[in-house]
Design a protein around this motif. Structure first.
Motif, mmCIF file in Angstrom:
data_model
loop_
_atom_site.group_PDB
_atom_site.id
_atom_site.type_symbol
_atom_site.label_atom_id
_atom_site.label_comp_id
_atom_site.label_asym_id
_atom_site.label_seq_id
_atom_site.Cartn_x
_atom_site.Cartn_y
_atom_site.Cartn_z
ATOM 1 N N ASP A 193 0.830 -1.196 0.000
ATOM 2 C CA ASP A 193 0.000 0.000 0.000
ATOM 3 C C ASP A 193 0.872 1.256 0.000
ATOM 4 O O ASP A 193 1.866 1.352 0.737
ATOM 5 C CB ASP A 193 -0.911 0.011 1.226
ATOM 6 N N ALA A 194 0.504 2.208 -0.869
ATOM 7 C CA ALA A 194 1.248 3.472 -0.954
ATOM 8 C C ALA A 194 0.278 4.580 -1.313
ATOM 9 O O ALA A 194 -0.743 4.354 -1.976
ATOM 10 C CB ALA A 194 2.366 3.372 -1.985
ATOM 11 N N ILE A 248 -3.929 -0.860 -12.493
ATOM 12 C CA ILE A 248 -5.134 -1.589 -12.096
ATOM 13 C C ILE A 248 -4.975 -2.050 -10.654
ATOM 14 O O ILE A 248 -3.935 -2.616 -10.280
ATOM 15 C CB ILE A 248 -5.373 -2.806 -13.015
ATOM 16 N N GLU A 249 -5.976 -1.777 -9.829
ATOM 17 C CA GLU A 249 -5.933 -2.175 -8.434
ATOM 18 C C GLU A 249 -5.897 -3.693 -8.327
ATOM 19 O O GLU A 249 -6.828 -4.380 -8.762
ATOM 20 C CB GLU A 249 -7.172 -1.639 -7.699
ATOM 21 N N PRO A 250 -4.820 -4.280 -7.786
ATOM 22 C CA PRO A 250 -4.756 -5.737 -7.657
ATOM 23 C C PRO A 250 -5.651 -6.221 -6.537
ATOM 24 O O PRO A 250 -5.948 -5.479 -5.602
ATOM 25 C CB PRO A 250 -3.275 -6.006 -7.357
ATOM 26 N N PRO A 251 -6.115 -7.474 -6.608
ATOM 27 C CA PRO A 251 -6.932 -7.996 -5.507
ATOM 28 C C PRO A 251 -6.126 -8.123 -4.230
ATOM 29 O O PRO A 251 -4.918 -8.358 -4.263
ATOM 30 C CB PRO A 251 -7.365 -9.369 -6.025
ATOM 31 N N THR A 252 -6.776 -7.919 -3.112
ATOM 32 C CA THR A 252 -6.097 -8.030 -1.822
ATOM 33 C C THR A 252 -5.698 -9.480 -1.576
ATOM 34 O O THR A 252 -6.530 -10.381 -1.716
ATOM 35 C CB THR A 252 -7.013 -7.549 -0.691
ATOM 36 N N LEU A 305 3.495 10.080 -3.460
ATOM 37 C CA LEU A 305 4.572 9.630 -4.350
ATOM 38 C C LEU A 305 4.862 10.690 -5.411
ATOM 39 O O LEU A 305 6.034 11.001 -5.690
ATOM 40 C CB LEU A 305 4.159 8.305 -4.996
ATOM 41 N N LEU A 306 3.816 11.258 -6.019
ATOM 42 C CA LEU A 306 4.028 12.298 -7.033
ATOM 43 C C LEU A 306 4.664 13.539 -6.427
ATOM 44 O O LEU A 306 5.542 14.176 -7.035
ATOM 45 C CB LEU A 306 2.699 12.651 -7.705
ATOM 46 N N VAL A 343 1.084 -0.884 -4.845
ATOM 47 C CA VAL A 343 1.996 -0.745 -5.983
ATOM 48 C C VAL A 343 3.394 -1.194 -5.570
ATOM 49 O O VAL A 343 3.681 -1.406 -4.394
ATOM 50 C CB VAL A 343 2.054 0.725 -6.474
ATOM 51 N N HIS A 344 4.240 -1.357 -6.588
ATOM 52 C CA HIS A 344 5.660 -1.605 -6.342
ATOM 53 C C HIS A 344 6.328 -0.234 -6.293
ATOM 54 O O HIS A 344 6.655 0.350 -7.320
ATOM 55 C CB HIS A 344 6.248 -2.467 -7.468
#
Length: 453
Positions: free
Chosen positions: A306-307, A447-451, A312-313, A343-344
């Motif tokens: 989680d970020a 794309i939001e990955p599944p938890t 980040l920007l 995200v990575h």
């Protein structure tokens, strides 16, 4: 893709069409046959009646014919008979019709008429034919078909209602058939979708039915097992390549550093410095190429965390702000107060850094970092106000080791946008090069990955 071009739609349409054709044949066919047979039977009865009367006329002339007509009209067993003898002037002489039909042509085929018989209040449907006798008089013979026509009309209405219900049932059957197929394919499609999104351990559930769908699932699982094996081999190969390449490069860099410290000849110093620069560039190229390969293979999804993308920007803008100001330019951020997503972080930082570096090298004007929330994730855009990239050359710009040398200079290896594209792929998204009017806007969809469970 238009749905009517899909195999599923064609299969449903075929099932629907076959059922409608079968229903139409079974429901309308008997009605048409009954109508045809009823008409033939009525004509046969009428012709038999006409022939008997003509025999009577041949034996005794008009008086015998009139007597035969009256005798038949009075018989209750021939209630459906239609008879009329009219003189040459058209005046009724005998029979159960009130008048001579004006539209009958002597000798023509039997015609369907709606006429009134003596003693009947309402007109009735009947098949009639007129025959001109030698003395000029007219003989009209026929049979009443009102009851048959009512029965046939009722049968046809019932058939049409049944056909309408058949349409509904056929549509339902087509829908059920396609749903069964889609449900049988659903496990394979869901598995492939999960694998595409990075869950390489997913497999199609075992199916012992032995049909084509079970065979498809088995083949998909075998293919995924092979992909998993190749992916493991690729990881080993890239790890070995990274070790084998980076170690000698590191030693070469150390040797060049020591050589630079002991170079006494001023003429040799520029060449040593150039060798150091090239060694740094070579190490960066190798590291970037390995990162791209790993990202495209899905390696690193286990490191998603989680970020706050807005933060980040802001961090990227803060890091590059001094370099941007040195060029007399500005860097701004358009982002919501907070937008969290898994995200990575390291690779996404590197990808955004590459994009900002590109705008510093090849763009002009203000650099804009934008974060746009989307239903299933987010989009990050990096835009400048420079010359941009022509639409016909944007695909080339995304190729690995591809450089637009005619329009751009510099020492790049053509891996910057390839790395960004690989990072977008790692996050299940895409990269788009768009016109910023003026300038270039690089849009990264995440794309939001599944938890993870």
């Amino acid at each position: 893709m238009r749905i009517w071009h899909s195999t599923t739609f064609r299969f449903a349409a075929l099932v629907f069409l076959f059922q409608i054709v079968a229903a139409a044949v079974l429901l309308l066919g008997p009605a048409l046959l009954l109508r045809s047979q009823s008409h033939a039977d009525a004509v046969e009865v009428a012709e038999t009646l006409r022939d008997d009367l003509l025999d009577a006329y041949a034996d005794g002339g008009q008086p015998a014919l009139s007597h035969a007509i009256e005798a038949r009209v009075s018989r209750r067993v021939e209630r459906a008979s239609v008879l009329l003898l009219a003189g040459a002037d058209g005046k009724r002489l005998s029979g159960n019709l009130d008048r001579l039909p004006s539209d009958l042509t002597p000798g023509a085929a039997y015609a369907l008429e709606k006429l009134s018989r003596s003693g009947h209040a309402l007109p009735e449907a009947m098949l009639v034919q007129s025959t001109r006798l030698p003395d000029g008089s007219m003989l009209v013979t026929g049979t009443v078909v009102e009851t048959e026509r009512q029965v046939l009309a009722l049968l046809e209405r019932t058939s049409m209602i049944a056909l309408g219900l058949s349409v509904v049932f056929a549509a339902f059957a087509a829908y059920v058939s396609t749903r069964l197929i889609l449900n049988r394919l659903g496990a394979s499609v869901a598995t492939l979708r999960d694998v595409r999104e990075g869950r390489l351990s997913r497999r199609v559930p075992a199916d012992d039915t032995g049909d084509a769908f079970a065979l498809l699932g088995s083949e998909v699982n075998q293919a995924l097992d092979r992909v998993a094996a190749l992916n493991a081999e690729l990881k080993l190969a890239t790890d070995a390549l990274a070790h084998d390449l980076k170690s000698p490069l590191t030693r070469m860099r150390a040797a060049l550093d020591r050589a630079a410290q002991h170079v006494d000849d001023p003429l040799a110093q520029p060449f040593v410095d150039q060798a150091l620069t090239e060694s740094e560039r070579l190490m960066a190229i190798v590291e970037t190429a390995l990162t791209i390969t790993r990202a495209e293979a899905g390696m690193g999804r286990e490191s998603l965390a989680d970020a706050d993308l807005s933060e980040l920007l802001e961090t990227v803008a803060e890091i590059y702000s001094p370099l941007v100001e040195d060029q007399g330019r500005a860097i701004i951020v358009h982002a919501p107060a907070a937008l969290h997503m898994r995200v990575h972080r390291q690779l996404l930082d590197q990808a955004l850094g590459n994009l900002v570096d590109n705008t510093l090298k090849y763009g002009t004007g203000t650099i804009t970092l934008s974060l746009i929330p989307e239903i299933n994730g987010a989009a990050i855009s990096v835009a400048d106000e420079g010359p941009g990239i022509p639409p016909e050359r944007r695909e080339q710009a995304l190729r690995r080791f591809s450089r637009l040398d005619e329009a751009r200079g510099g020492w790049g290896a053509g891996l910057g946008l390839s790395l960004v594209q690989a990072v977008a792929h790692l996050h299940g998204g895409t990269i788009e090069l768009q016109d910023a009017a003026p300038g270039l806007a690089v849009r990264i969809r995440l794309i939001e990955p599944p938890t993870p469970s």
